[in-house]
Design a protein around this motif. Sequence first.
Motif, PDB file in Angstrom:
ATOM      1  N   THR A   4       0.844  -1.196   0.000  1.00 10.46           N
ATOM      2  CA  THR A   4       0.000   0.000   0.000  1.00 10.46           C
ATOM      3  C   THR A   4       0.882   1.250   0.000  1.00 10.46           C
ATOM      4  OG1 THR A   4      -0.097   0.122   2.419  1.00 10.46           O
ATOM      5  CG2 THR A   4      -1.849  -1.100   1.313  1.00 10.46           C
ATOM      6  N   VAL A 130      -5.326   9.394  -2.801  1.00 12.82           N
ATOM      7  CA  VAL A 130      -5.800   8.018  -2.886  1.00 12.82           C
ATOM      8  C   VAL A 130      -4.817   7.075  -2.202  1.00 12.82           C
ATOM      9  CG1 VAL A 130      -7.134   8.323  -5.002  1.00 12.82           C
ATOM     10  CG2 VAL A 130      -4.711   7.684  -5.161  1.00 12.82           C
ATOM     11  N   LYS A 131      -5.370   6.011  -1.665  1.00 15.55           N
ATOM     12  CA  LYS A 131      -4.558   4.906  -1.150  1.00 15.55           C
ATOM     13  C   LYS A 131      -4.521   3.848  -2.236  1.00 15.55           C
ATOM     14  CE  LYS A 131      -4.498   1.393   2.518  1.00 15.55           C
ATOM     15  NZ  LYS A 131      -5.234   0.870   3.702  1.00 15.55           N
ATOM     16  N   ARG A 132      -3.330   3.483  -2.671  1.00 20.24           N
ATOM     17  CA  ARG A 132      -3.183   2.449  -3.691  1.00 20.24           C
ATOM     18  C   ARG A 132      -2.853   1.127  -2.998  1.00 20.24           C
ATOM     19  NH1 ARG A 132      -0.211   3.003  -8.852  1.00 20.24           N
ATOM     20  NH2 ARG A 132      -2.172   2.412  -9.803  1.00 20.24           N
ATOM     21  N   GLN A 133      -3.735   0.168  -3.149  1.00 19.83           N
ATOM     22  CA  GLN A 133      -3.617  -1.129  -2.482  1.00 19.83           C
ATOM     23  C   GLN A 133      -3.326  -2.201  -3.519  1.00 19.83           C
ATOM     24  OE1 GLN A 133      -4.666  -2.109   1.077  1.00 19.83           O
ATOM     25  NE2 GLN A 133      -3.497  -3.893   0.383  1.00 19.83           N
ATOM     26  N   THR A 158     -17.834  -5.964   1.322  1.00 18.24           N
ATOM     27  CA  THR A 158     -16.940  -4.858   1.669  1.00 18.24           C
ATOM     28  C   THR A 158     -15.478  -5.300   1.647  1.00 18.24           C
ATOM     29  OG1 THR A 158     -17.192  -5.385   4.031  1.00 18.24           O
ATOM     30  CG2 THR A 158     -18.683  -3.721   3.094  1.00 18.24           C
ATOM     31  N   ILE A 161     -13.471  -6.799  -4.219  1.00 17.08           N
ATOM     32  CA  ILE A 161     -13.834  -5.812  -5.239  1.00 17.08           C
ATOM     33  C   ILE A 161     -14.172  -6.519  -6.547  1.00 17.08           C
ATOM     34  CG2 ILE A 161     -13.015  -3.879  -6.630  1.00 17.08           C
ATOM     35  CD1 ILE A 161     -11.204  -3.096  -4.301  1.00 17.08           C
ATOM     36  N   LYS A 178      -7.281  -8.378  -1.169  1.00 11.03           N
ATOM     37  CA  LYS A 178      -5.974  -8.019  -0.622  1.00 11.03           C
ATOM     38  C   LYS A 178      -5.066  -9.240  -0.614  1.00 11.03           C
ATOM     39  CE  LYS A 178      -7.572  -4.351   2.513  1.00 11.03           C
ATOM     40  NZ  LYS A 178      -7.712  -3.948   3.938  1.00 11.03           N
ATOM     41  N   GLU A 208      -7.405   1.698  -6.311  1.00  8.88           N
ATOM     42  CA  GLU A 208      -7.340   2.986  -5.626  1.00  8.88           C
ATOM     43  C   GLU A 208      -8.580   3.260  -4.786  1.00  8.88           C
ATOM     44  OE1 GLU A 208      -6.348   6.083  -8.377  1.00  8.88           O
ATOM     45  OE2 GLU A 208      -4.441   5.163  -8.910  1.00  8.88           O
ATOM     46  N   ILE A 209      -8.321   3.758  -3.574  1.00 14.04           N
ATOM     47  CA  ILE A 209      -9.391   4.099  -2.643  1.00 14.04           C
ATOM     48  C   ILE A 209      -9.206   5.548  -2.218  1.00 14.04           C
ATOM     49  CG2 ILE A 209     -10.477   3.539  -0.428  1.00 14.04           C
ATOM     50  CD1 ILE A 209      -8.967   0.763  -0.720  1.00 14.04           C
ATOM     51  N   ASP A 210     -10.233   6.365  -2.346  1.00 16.97           N
ATOM     52  CA  ASP A 210     -10.156   7.753  -1.924  1.00 16.97           C
ATOM     53  C   ASP A 210      -9.981   7.845  -0.406  1.00 16.97           C
ATOM     54  OD1 ASP A 210     -10.580   8.415  -4.528  1.00 16.97           O
ATOM     55  OD2 ASP A 210     -12.611   9.168  -4.255  1.00 16.97           O
TER      56      ASP A 210
END
Length: 216
Positions: A4, A130-133, A158, A161, A178, A208-210
């Motif tokens: 991340t 953004v968090k890039r996972q 949740t 994805i 993940k 990507e997660i805001d």
Amino acid sequence: MLNTYYTVKQQGMDEITIQKSRFIGYVKRVETEEEAQEFIQEIKKKHYNATHNCSAYMIGENDHIQKANDDGEPSGTAGVPILEVLKKKGLKDTAVVVTRYFGGIKLGAGGLIRAYGSTTSQAIKTTGIVKRQLMQGISVKVEYTLLGKLENELRQSTEFILDDIRYLENVEFIVFVKQGEESQLLSWITDITNDQAIIELRDTKYMEIDVEDTAS
């Protein structure tokens, strides 16, 4: 590859006025030093008549490329404060240019440091973080009789994805999870489909997660 990390959404800008001087902050995600330099030159060309176009960027998994440029401001009062904001927020692969149009009132060293730092923070906030996972891609193929049930369950999840649905001889779901949590997805899919799914690992990719902010 990092599991991340944080960076900015592609590109953005914002502007503030301090003691009649205009400070315009430009932010862009960059992956190489060449991209960063091209971005800086692009802003300098756009604001060729500005008093200063100060910049900084931080690139690489381990932030091994870090540069700051005061562009004529007193040493350490512009480029470094911009870079410090990137460090504080932990943003990788990010370049910032702050353009200044002098308003006739000198701010002093402390004032300049605050002005360039504040402009950078505001421009980043407007652009977005953004968090890039790094996630593992998984192909799940089922009969069409299971399409509605599995799609509904995946969309409500949740943890996993749903990236794509491919309507072939059987229906194929491309799902991301993940890294390290693949077994949970496999068990979950097996239960939902009563062990009627063909499951295969695919490539990994960053999703990507805001996020609101990264500064503590």
